[in-house]
Design an enzyme around this catalytic site. Structure first.
Site, mmCIF file in Angstrom:
data_model
loop_
_atom_site.group_PDB
_atom_site.id
_atom_site.type_symbol
_atom_site.label_atom_id
_atom_site.label_comp_id
_atom_site.label_asym_id
_atom_site.label_seq_id
_atom_site.Cartn_x
_atom_site.Cartn_y
_atom_site.Cartn_z
ATOM 1 N N PHE A 127 0.896 -1.293 -0.355
ATOM 2 C CA PHE A 127 -0.512 -0.183 -0.299
ATOM 3 C C PHE A 127 1.186 1.364 0.080
ATOM 4 O O PHE A 127 1.730 1.320 0.685
ATOM 5 C CB PHE A 127 -0.862 -0.113 1.493
ATOM 6 C CG PHE A 127 -1.958 0.741 0.505
ATOM 7 C CD1 PHE A 127 -2.909 0.409 0.457
ATOM 8 C CD2 PHE A 127 -1.538 2.256 1.717
ATOM 9 C CE1 PHE A 127 -4.584 1.833 0.570
ATOM 10 C CE2 PHE A 127 -2.767 2.797 2.222
ATOM 11 C CZ PHE A 127 -4.314 2.938 1.545
ATOM 12 N N TYR A 224 -9.193 0.616 11.682
ATOM 13 C CA TYR A 224 -11.425 0.646 11.152
ATOM 14 C C TYR A 224 -11.308 -0.391 10.215
ATOM 15 O O TYR A 224 -12.234 -0.288 9.371
ATOM 16 C CB TYR A 224 -11.232 2.825 10.579
ATOM 17 C CG TYR A 224 -9.861 2.157 9.608
ATOM 18 C CD1 TYR A 224 -9.257 1.933 8.404
ATOM 19 C CD2 TYR A 224 -8.413 3.042 9.790
ATOM 20 C CE1 TYR A 224 -9.157 2.084 7.091
ATOM 21 C CE2 TYR A 224 -7.749 3.979 9.254
ATOM 22 C CZ TYR A 224 -7.857 3.370 8.004
ATOM 23 O OH TYR A 224 -6.582 3.448 6.770
ATOM 24 N N LYS A 225 -10.030 -0.946 9.867
ATOM 25 C CA LYS A 225 -10.505 -1.957 9.210
ATOM 26 C C LYS A 225 -10.921 -3.517 9.880
ATOM 27 O O LYS A 225 -12.059 -3.326 10.265
ATOM 28 C CB LYS A 225 -8.790 -2.317 8.093
ATOM 29 C CG LYS A 225 -8.245 -1.076 7.190
ATOM 30 C CD LYS A 225 -6.846 -1.728 6.887
ATOM 31 C CE LYS A 225 -7.211 -0.817 6.105
ATOM 32 N NZ LYS A 225 -5.514 -0.696 5.385
ATOM 33 N N ARG A 372 -11.643 -6.813 -4.854
ATOM 34 C CA ARG A 372 -11.344 -7.577 -3.681
ATOM 35 C C ARG A 372 -11.847 -7.454 -3.027
ATOM 36 O O ARG A 372 -12.924 -7.069 -3.118
ATOM 37 C CB ARG A 372 -10.024 -6.915 -3.540
ATOM 38 C CG ARG A 372 -8.830 -7.577 -2.089
ATOM 39 C CD ARG A 372 -8.388 -6.204 -1.297
ATOM 40 N NE ARG A 372 -9.108 -5.097 -0.925
ATOM 41 C CZ ARG A 372 -8.359 -3.976 -0.495
ATOM 42 N NH1 ARG A 372 -7.083 -3.660 0.270
ATOM 43 N NH2 ARG A 372 -9.332 -2.488 0.501
HETATM 44 C C1 LIG Z 1 -4.971 0.173 4.874
HETATM 45 C C2 LIG Z 1 -3.205 0.764 5.417
HETATM 46 C C3 LIG Z 1 -3.080 1.805 5.522
HETATM 47 C C4 LIG Z 1 -3.088 3.130 6.501
HETATM 48 O O1 LIG Z 1 -3.503 4.176 6.690
HETATM 49 P P1 LIG Z 1 -3.322 5.434 7.389
HETATM 50 O O2 LIG Z 1 -2.700 5.780 7.536
HETATM 51 O O3 LIG Z 1 -5.056 4.786 8.207
HETATM 52 O O4 LIG Z 1 -4.459 6.589 5.859
HETATM 53 C C5 LIG Z 1 -1.200 2.371 5.685
HETATM 54 N N1 LIG Z 1 -0.606 0.514 5.458
HETATM 55 C C6 LIG Z 1 -1.559 -0.141 4.248
HETATM 56 C C7 LIG Z 1 -0.595 -1.193 4.218
HETATM 57 C C8 LIG Z 1 -3.135 -0.293 4.140
HETATM 58 O O5 LIG Z 1 -3.417 -1.128 4.259
#
Ligand SMILES: *Cc1c(COP(=O)(O)O)cnc(C)c1O
Length: 413
Positions: A127, A224-225, A372
């Protein structure tokens, strides 16, 4: 047609030891929610808890609630509860900030713990915020080199040497759902003398994690996931006990100070994990996570994993039997390396996902070409999987997804 029938799925739901958790979540009628890996569903208890925090703790308690309602300690008390879900003993996790910010703090702290080494390793396929924060950290510090591994190579072994200070990897890949063996990779990184930082964004609440047992050095993740803390709920950061006294993080705010209410002009880090805090915690967001942890405190993670694998196995089996000629399953079949999602590659993927969402099956599209589907065992059942594949089959075989309206791109995909 597949060997398994819808009636089989209904029977499996009836025998599911986790089935009673479903009533603890609010889900709209007619929706099959396969996106709890992006934004977890709303727990039924959350609205009342938020109401309590707003009207009682804030409205009546006012500033006294920092002490009386435990507000000041929430980053640590909720941190220990999140820690229990990721194999971290007490005093090693704080809930705070966003995952992006915690990545920055963890990276810079890890580099500081390995003086004389000037390389950090990341994953090109992860990500992107992880890469962006790594670029920001190297830019701010100066003098560091980044090396990126990728599914297409190079591999970790190719880039790991005595110059490497820290390795940052996401345990479960957000696109493919491929999962690293945390113990093996951590040992490999330690053998090179470097520190291991795990991003648990798609692990916490999705798969059992044993940070202490694997000897992990630092870790970060989202609430939040899979953990249902609510949109923008605070993230967490883990620092193993053995590193805490030597670790210094770059965002030296007053909540990480040894004596925040002494109001002295010079920064002095607090003892232990508290030094990873920065500023005033957003208490209303913490309340969302606090409500969902009331559920998560009662979850048997081994049971969760068993059901997660059964749901993803079922989804893969049904997809291959019914729409195998339209899509390619990119998520590993091997249980040992699969997270709690399944991704499908289709010639378009964006438009079919829009057509699915319109029909109440909510997953997400991940650029460039993946659909997904996240599987959250607390509120997703076997019949849901059957029904979702039924809708997917209709969308793909009828080619309704080719209608132009499904091609319109929204800001958030
Ligand atoms: C969802 C996700 C994030 C989210 O980062 P935020 O700072 O909460 O926006 C970070 N790293 C990975 C690998 C993710 O999947």
């Amino acid at each position: 047609m597949p060997d398994v029938t819808r009636a089989d799925c209904v029977a499996r739901d009836a025998a599911d030891p986790l089935a009673s958790f479903r009533e603890e979540f609010v889900l709209p009628e007619g929706v099959i929610y396969l996106d709890g890996n992006s934004l977890g569903a709303l727990p039924a208890r959350t609205a009342a808890h938020l109401q309590h925090v707003v009207t009682q703790e804030w409205g009546q308690g006012l500033i006294r609630s920092w002490n009386d309602a435990g507000w000041f300690d929430k980053p640590r008390t909720l941190g220990d509860r999140v820690g229990a879900l990721i194999g971290a003993g007490p005093g090693q996790v704080v809930v705070c900030d966003s995952t992006s910010i915690n990545i920055y703090k963890a990276l810079v702290a890890a580099l500081g713990l390995r003086p004389g080494r000037d390389v950090m390793i990341g994953d090109r396929d992860t990500f992107p915020t992880d890469l962006y924060m790594m670029q920001g950290a190297t830019g701010a510090l100066g003098g560091y080199e980044q090396r990126l591994i990728s599914a297409d190579g190079p591999e970790l072994a190719d880039v790991l040497d005595e110059r490497v200070a820290a390795v940052l990897l996401t345990q479960v890949d957000y696109r493919t759902g491929r999962m690293y063996d945390m113990a093996a990779v951590t040992a490999q990184v330690h053998a090179a003398g470097a520190l291991m930082i795990w991003d648990l964004a798609h692990s916490a609440g999705a798969v059992p994690v044993d940070l202490d047992g694997c000897g992990a050095d630092l870790a970060v993740g989202c609430s939040y996931k899979y953990l249902n803390g609510g949109p923008g709920a605070p993230a967490f950061v883990y620092v193993a006990h053995r590193h805490q006294e030597a670790a210094s993080q770059p965002l030296t705010g007053w909540h990480g100070h040894a004596a925040p209410f002494a109001f002295t002009p010079d920064y002095e880090p607090a003892a232990g994990i508290t030094r990873f805090l920065v500023g005033t915690p957003p208490l209303l967001s913490y309340a969302g996570l606090e409500a969902s942890l009331e559920i998560w405190d009662r979850v048997d993670l081994a049971q969760l994993r068993t059901k997660s694998l059964a749901l993803t196995d079922l989804f893969i089996e049904l997809v291959e039997a019914r729409v195998g000629e339209h899509v390619q399953v990119v998520t590993p079949r091997d249980h040992a390396v699969r997270g709690s999602q399944v991704s499908l590659r289709h010639e378009d993927s964006y438009a079919p996902m829009q057509a699915l969402i319109e029909r109440g099956v909510i997953g997400d599209f991940r650029a460039p070409d993946l659909m997904r589907f996240g599987f959250t065992p607390l509120y997703t059942g076997y019949a849901d999987v059957w029904d979702a594949v039924d809708v997917l089959t209709e969308v793909l075989t009828s080619e309704v997804w080719r209608e132009p309206r499904y091609a319109t791109r929204l800001a958030v995909t």
